[in-house]
Design an enzyme around this catalytic site. Structure first.
Site, short mmCIF file in Angstrom:
data_model
loop_
_atom_site.label_atom_id
_atom_site.label_comp_id
_atom_site.label_asym_id
_atom_site.label_seq_id
_atom_site.Cartn_x
_atom_site.Cartn_y
_atom_site.Cartn_z
N GLU A 53 0.82 -1.22 0.00
CA GLU A 53 0.00 0.00 0.00
C GLU A 53 0.85 1.26 0.00
O GLU A 53 0.52 2.25 -0.67
CB GLU A 53 -0.96 0.00 1.19
CG GLU A 53 -2.20 -0.84 0.99
CD GLU A 53 -2.00 -2.32 1.20
OE1 GLU A 53 -0.87 -2.73 1.57
OE2 GLU A 53 -2.95 -3.10 1.01
N HIS A 72 -11.12 -4.36 10.09
CA HIS A 72 -11.57 -4.13 8.71
C HIS A 72 -12.94 -3.44 8.69
O HIS A 72 -13.72 -3.64 7.76
CB HIS A 72 -11.71 -5.46 7.96
CG HIS A 72 -10.44 -6.07 7.47
ND1 HIS A 72 -9.46 -6.53 8.30
CD2 HIS A 72 -9.98 -6.32 6.21
CE1 HIS A 72 -8.47 -7.04 7.59
NE2 HIS A 72 -8.75 -6.92 6.32
C1 LIG Z 1 -2.00 -4.45 4.34
C2 LIG Z 1 -3.05 -5.32 3.76
N1 LIG Z 1 -3.31 -5.24 2.45
C3 LIG Z 1 -4.25 -6.00 1.87
C4 LIG Z 1 -5.00 -6.87 2.63
C5 LIG Z 1 -6.09 -7.70 1.99
N2 LIG Z 1 -5.69 -9.09 1.95
C6 LIG Z 1 -6.08 -9.97 2.86
S1 LIG Z 1 -5.39 -11.46 2.63
C7 LIG Z 1 -4.56 -10.94 1.26
C8 LIG Z 1 -3.68 -11.87 0.53
C9 LIG Z 1 -2.50 -12.26 1.34
O1 LIG Z 1 -1.77 -13.22 0.66
P1 LIG Z 1 -0.64 -14.07 1.35
O2 LIG Z 1 0.25 -13.17 2.13
O3 LIG Z 1 -0.01 -14.90 0.32
O4 LIG Z 1 -1.41 -14.99 2.43
P2 LIG Z 1 -2.50 -16.09 2.18
O5 LIG Z 1 -3.82 -15.40 2.18
O6 LIG Z 1 -2.18 -16.77 0.92
O7 LIG Z 1 -2.40 -16.99 3.36
C10 LIG Z 1 -4.83 -9.62 1.00
C11 LIG Z 1 -4.29 -8.86 -0.11
C12 LIG Z 1 -4.73 -6.90 4.01
N3 LIG Z 1 -5.43 -7.68 4.83
N4 LIG Z 1 -3.75 -6.13 4.55
#
Ligand SMILES: Cc1ncc(C[n+]2csc(CCOP(=O)(O)OP(=O)(O)O)c2C)c(N)n1
Ligand SMILES: Cc1ncc(C[n+]2csc(CCOP(=O)(O)OP(=O)(O)O)c2C)c(N)n1
Ligand SMILES: [Mg+2]
Ligand SMILES: [Mg+2]
Lengths: 338, 333, 338, 333
Positions: C60, C129
């Site tokens: 971000e 959230h």
């Molecule tokens: C700072 C932030 N940006 C975006 C999100 C929205 N978001 C939630 S889970 C996710 C994907 C995360 O991917 P990863 O780190 O690979 O973990 P996984 O969900 O695959 O376990 C996103 C973009 C968030 N929660 N926090």
């Protein structure tokens, strides 16, 4: 009672807290070997050693987050943010993590961290190093925000913040660091959070000030000498409704004095709350004396005008007391802001 | 298996010393997630949830290599870790269903599980936020001279956020007793890893901080365990942090609404062949630790227990509005 | 006039803007191939291609900063922040950089970026959230903040934001994305920034609402049907003093309705400013209807009570109109908050 | 050299094609900073300032390899870059002195120089903030199909902040036309680089994003220029970002009050032997491009010009209070 500089009062508060409680540790950029960019940690590395007094990389989000983790497992970390603006990448850790851990653990994980950040204008640091920005923190149940106004409150509020079981941010007006004042140290010097001070009593008008505007408000009140009560809010969240409301019940008039622009400032919360709670006792419109809604300018003369000084406060309060009406600030009186 | 309630967490954790119990826990996690999915489909759960099917081997091996006094920061995809660390299914499910008996009393939900008794801090719904916090817990341990370890578990997507970088550097320069465990399950939400970074072997990022970076097959509970053991003991011995990259796969969609139609054809199927449960089960039988019958019996017992858990939780009390006013300040306002 | 969902109105605004102006480009997490976590960019990748519609890594601070840079050299980027909380690591780029570039370049470098972020409670996303957090942005001269309340304002404010030469943050109440409403598109559908709407006129009481509280306030006003004027603030900084003051001059009574806690909320600014400017025309104490000062709870029933709904608003307004006194919120009436 | 005023920026930039002019510019920067230091000591300047002595070779080679239409994001330590890119000393000094004729009209100060004509965005007082912004400018160029390049200049300390990581990854995955130039001058404020990161060869961090990372002797104007040329042309050709690490040394303290007593004994003296001005001057004489006398004459002319600049600026008008109300919104409020 010693007259010491505000920065020395802070260093004393840190060392007294570290002596009292082994779980206190401090970190920040250049606070150990160099004893702080503003010399607020003089002598601490020498006394407490490199495990408890640490220089960090330039990683505000990282080390504020580290404070959250250390606090969650029982330490009382004090992290120094050199200029409040640098929290612009670390609010997540304070607002969205630290303030919510107790709630999200059914009361089992508290986060007794302290973040100290220098704030405000007056030293020519320019527009990215002179904001106050307490608005970033003010809508966060679970997070406390205190602002000292002299050596004693710098010492005493910081001691309270470190003992507090919740996360506390102490915003230190940078312009005060070199100022001297009387300062009782030790338990007798502790200033409680959430309690406003009343350094000047009066029954004609309540003036609520914070941080660097306290002394300007006091000086203006001295000059006018017409029953002006000056309240030093000290803790801006959660703030002391009782003291302010009791004062307004007596005076019937409320003015806040903020060093920063009105929009988004803490004064709105005071004026709104008091108006709602004490509407019938208000004899004249409450108002805010503030900076104009502009970024902090660099030029020395401009910067000096930006924040309301003694003369401006005196002028506005005098006009208000005389007319019962809300005075124009200098930029409207002088037709400067087209 | 009998229903475990609060207080028995550590015993539940220690049970994992037995390889059969490890399989049982992995099986429990898988089935737990299926139930959560069903409850959502039935409209009995509010909000969203993130299932962990495919990462059971990682969760269980982590629990196995840590002590109950160690600290874990995990994410919104945390049901499996919570169960692995020793939280009973009742506490976890009750929280997911917003019940008064949930681990936060129903104010947290699926993304915010917490159990200090087994070292689980409130799980993080903000990507990357848990890494500096784990470093901070490790800082506390180091300062106090304790031989405790902190672990941050996070996804491949989290390796692109600033907090990752700052936390690893901080931990490296201070030699903190922390292990960074990247669960590289190939996707961050709906984006395949190669769309958001050119370096998909994320353990190589350890080089930026001169710390060890180790990849491991996260579908293999024994391999994962061995790598974590090494990293945890380095940390415990004061030798500093390690970045472990567990190569796993997210069998489910990102969150409940996601059908994962963006996957290349055949990808899921190929990974399914390496399902950690299938691998672990086959190894147990091949090694003679258990027979097919033993395992079928054990699976049935888990299923029955989860039935009982689901029923008991659904019948449990909801929090009253007073719950939202508690636990905000240390002293009630 | 078509009745479309708010998320479709947003996608239409984006595509209309991209057709009108080649310098508009959009990016964010999963907004291209997946068409947005909330489907607010449906069809855009297909129409405008991967250079102008981009999926970003989870960064971000990085991509908000990239929006600043792209805007500074003449693009009109629209960055999507999935949940407002994620700006907790990116305020530096908005508040301390983007808002100050014009000032720090003697007017030569403007930053016409738009950041869209979803906000608010109501969908069970839990305490990290579901915040609104407009307070993070409100003390920033140079930065505008708009909040739509239905399909038309979602379309129209976003079009204005994209055309605006200054940085604008549009905070979209997430709970509205799936709601349908009438929506004129094209130039006729544009809603200006800085101008409040008055969807319901009345002369007994001014109610100022924003975002998701607008429809609740309107519904409550319908039920009470006693001359309640409802103002949809639409732009929260800088806000439309004229419209609000004109209304209060007529009604003599002011109530704000906020979905989030009172402390630090936008309502304080409205109440404080109106009190100062229109003190003599106020016939009763102005007050704020808000959520309690607590984090957003997850449990469905609790979350539903958290934010003031139609029933609560109706109750408070009715009591106020009847007694002329400030009513207690539900948690005090019911003795829930000990 | 004659006093250059606004408008002649590009000509001033192009003059650098001549190696003697390059030395002249480096000399001007050095002397400019000395004057700023003196003016501070005399109390004629408000606030703080960060001098760039030791990084003149980097500043000048950067200006030489860029076009005026390229974009630069730099830091609070930006006087040298501003002068190198073509801003006349009057504009820069007037800003530092808070004068109405300064490049921001006196509201910015030493940390906030800006000159769009030569591609200099307002310099950044927040560490790391300029990196994503440069990536964003590059994104604009790429999207519009322009062959322009963006450059972010930042310090060694900035390589530890999250924005560094996010910007490099973003630029790498999108193959943006941007060059990241790390001015590794050994110190971040009062901290030697090895106190805040275990990896002091910062160009190696490029490996985390699979992009080239190149170290260069930042005291040598020709070497630096060659490396920058390669990086800039890669970017311009659409081949993506490069991380350049220029090894320099901060001859001054961090900011005006700093006496830099924390330096190990002899360190400054060793680096002084590699003073970029000394090296460049010797090379010119050795190569026959100029005689000692030529250079002495040129230096005298620069000194005189700076005298005149200082005098003119000091006599210039201060901004009126109205200045603080301008340029906040696009349309005056
Ligand atoms: C700072 C932030 N940006 C975006 C999100 C929205 N978001 C939630 S889970 C996710 C994907 C995360 O991917 P990863 O780190 O690979 O973990 P996984 O969900 O695959 O376990 C996103 C973009 C968030 N929660 N926090
Ligand atoms: C985010 C942030 N943190 C801290 C600071 C305070 N600060 C200003 S300069 C500086 C040192 C930066 O060091 P480096 O990146 O090496 O650049 P140099 O000053 O050596 O040119 C610090 C810590 C800042 N401006 N911004
Ligand atoms: Mg993933
Ligand atoms: Mg440096």
């Amino acid at each position: 009672m010693a007259r010491i500089r505000v920065r020395q009062a802070i260093a004393s508060a840190l060392s007294d807290a570290m002596r009292e409680d082994e779980s206190v540790l401090i970190f920040g950029e250049d606070i150990a070997a160099a004893e702080g960019p503003f010399k607020t940690s003089e002598g601490l590395l020498a006394e407490f050693g490199p495990l408890r007094v640490r220089d960090t990389p330039i990683s505000e989000m990282g080390f504020v987050g580290a404070a959250v983790g250390a606090a969650a497992v029982g330490m009382r970390p004090v992290a120094e943010i050199m200029f409040m603006e640098f929290l612009g990448v670390a609010l997540d850790q304070l607002v969205t993590e630290a303030a919510k851990f107790r709630y999200l653990s059914n009361g089992r994980v508290g986060v007794p961290l302290v973040v100290r950040a220098s704030v405000g204008s007056g030293l020519g640091f320019g527009t990215q190093h002179s904001q106050t920005l307490e608005n970033w923190l003010g809508a966060t149940p679970g997070l406390k925000v205190a602002v000292p106004s002299d050596a004693q409150t710098a010492y005493g509020l910081l001691r309270s913040a470190i003992r507090d079981p919740d996360p506390v941010v102490v915003l230190e007006p940078r312009v005060l660091y070199a100022e001297r004042g009387e300062c009782v140290t030790g338990d007798a010097g502790i200033v409680p959070l959430g309690v406003a001070r009343v350094p000047r009593e009066g029954d004609a008008l309540t003036v609520v000030a914070l941080g660097q505007t306290v002394r300007a408000a006091l000086a203006a009140a001295e000059r006018i000498d017409a029953g002006i009560e000056v309240i030093d809010l000290s803790t801006v969240t959660p703030w002391d409704r009782e003291t302010v409301l009791a004062s307004v019940a007596k005076t019937g008039r409320l003015v806040t004095v903020e060093e920063a622009p009105a929009s988004g400032g803490w004064g709105a919360e005071i004026v709104a709350t008091v108006t709602t709670a004490a509407f019938r006792s208000l004899q004249a419109p409450p108002f805010r004396i503030t900076a104009p809604d502009v970024p902090v300018p660099y030029n020395k003369a401009l910067e000096a005008r930006f924040s309301p000084g003694i003369g401006e406060i005196e002028h506005q309060l005098t006009t208000y007391l005389r007319t019962g009406e809300v005075p124009d600030p200098w930029w409207l009186r002088e037709g400067v802001a087209a | 298996m009998t229903l475990v309630r609060s207080g028995d967490h550590v015993a539940r954790r220690e049970a994992l010393a037995d390889p059969v119990a490890r399989y049982e826990r992995m099986y429990e996690i898988r089935r737990f997630e299926e139930r959560v999915n069903d409850l959502f489909a039935q409209g009995l759960i509010h909000g969203t949830t993130h299932l962990c099917a495919g990462q059971e081997a990682l969760d269980v091996s982590l629990a196995l290599e840590l002590r109950a006094t160690d600290i874990v920061t995990a994410t919104y995809r945390g049901h499996g870790i919570a169960l692995a660390l020793g939280m009973p299914a009742t506490d976890v499910l009750a929280e997911i269903m917003g019940k008064a008996d949930g681990c936060t009393g129903g104010v947290g939900g699926s993304m915010h599980l917490c159990e200090p008794d087994v070292g689980l801090l409130p799980t993080f719904a903000i990507v990357g936020a848990g890494l500096p916090v784990a470093a901070g817990a490790a800082l506390a341990f180091q300062t106090r001279g304790e031989d405790r370890v902190a672990v941050a578990v996070f996804g491949d997507g989290a390796a692109n956020i600033g907090a990752f970088h700052e936390a690893l550097n901080l931990a490296a320069v201070w030699k903190l007793p922390v292990v960074f465990v990247c669960d590289n399950n190939v996707y961050a939400e709906y984006s395949r890893i190669d769309l958001t970074t050119p370096l998909t072997d994320l353990h190589r990022r350890a080089g930026s901080y001169d710390i060890p970076g180790v990849p491991v097959d996260g579908m293999d509970v024994d391999a994962t365990r061995a790598v974590l053991r090494e990293a945890v003991s380095r940390a415990r011995a004061g030798e500093g942090p390690t970045l472990v990259e567990a190569k796993t796969y997210r069998f489910a969609g990102h969150s409940r609404a996601d059908q994962a139609t963006y996957r290349p054809e055949g990808e899921l199927e190929r990974w399914r062949e390496r399902d950690p449960l299938v691998l672990a089960r086959a190894a147990l039988v091949a090694g003679g630790a258990a027979t097919e019958d033993d395992l079928a019996g054990l699976e049935k017992a888990v299923d029955e227990d989860l039935d009982a858990v689901a029923e008991a939780v659904a019948a449990g009390p909801d929090p009253t509005p007073a719950a939202m006013f508690r636990n905000i300040w240390a002293v009630a306002a």
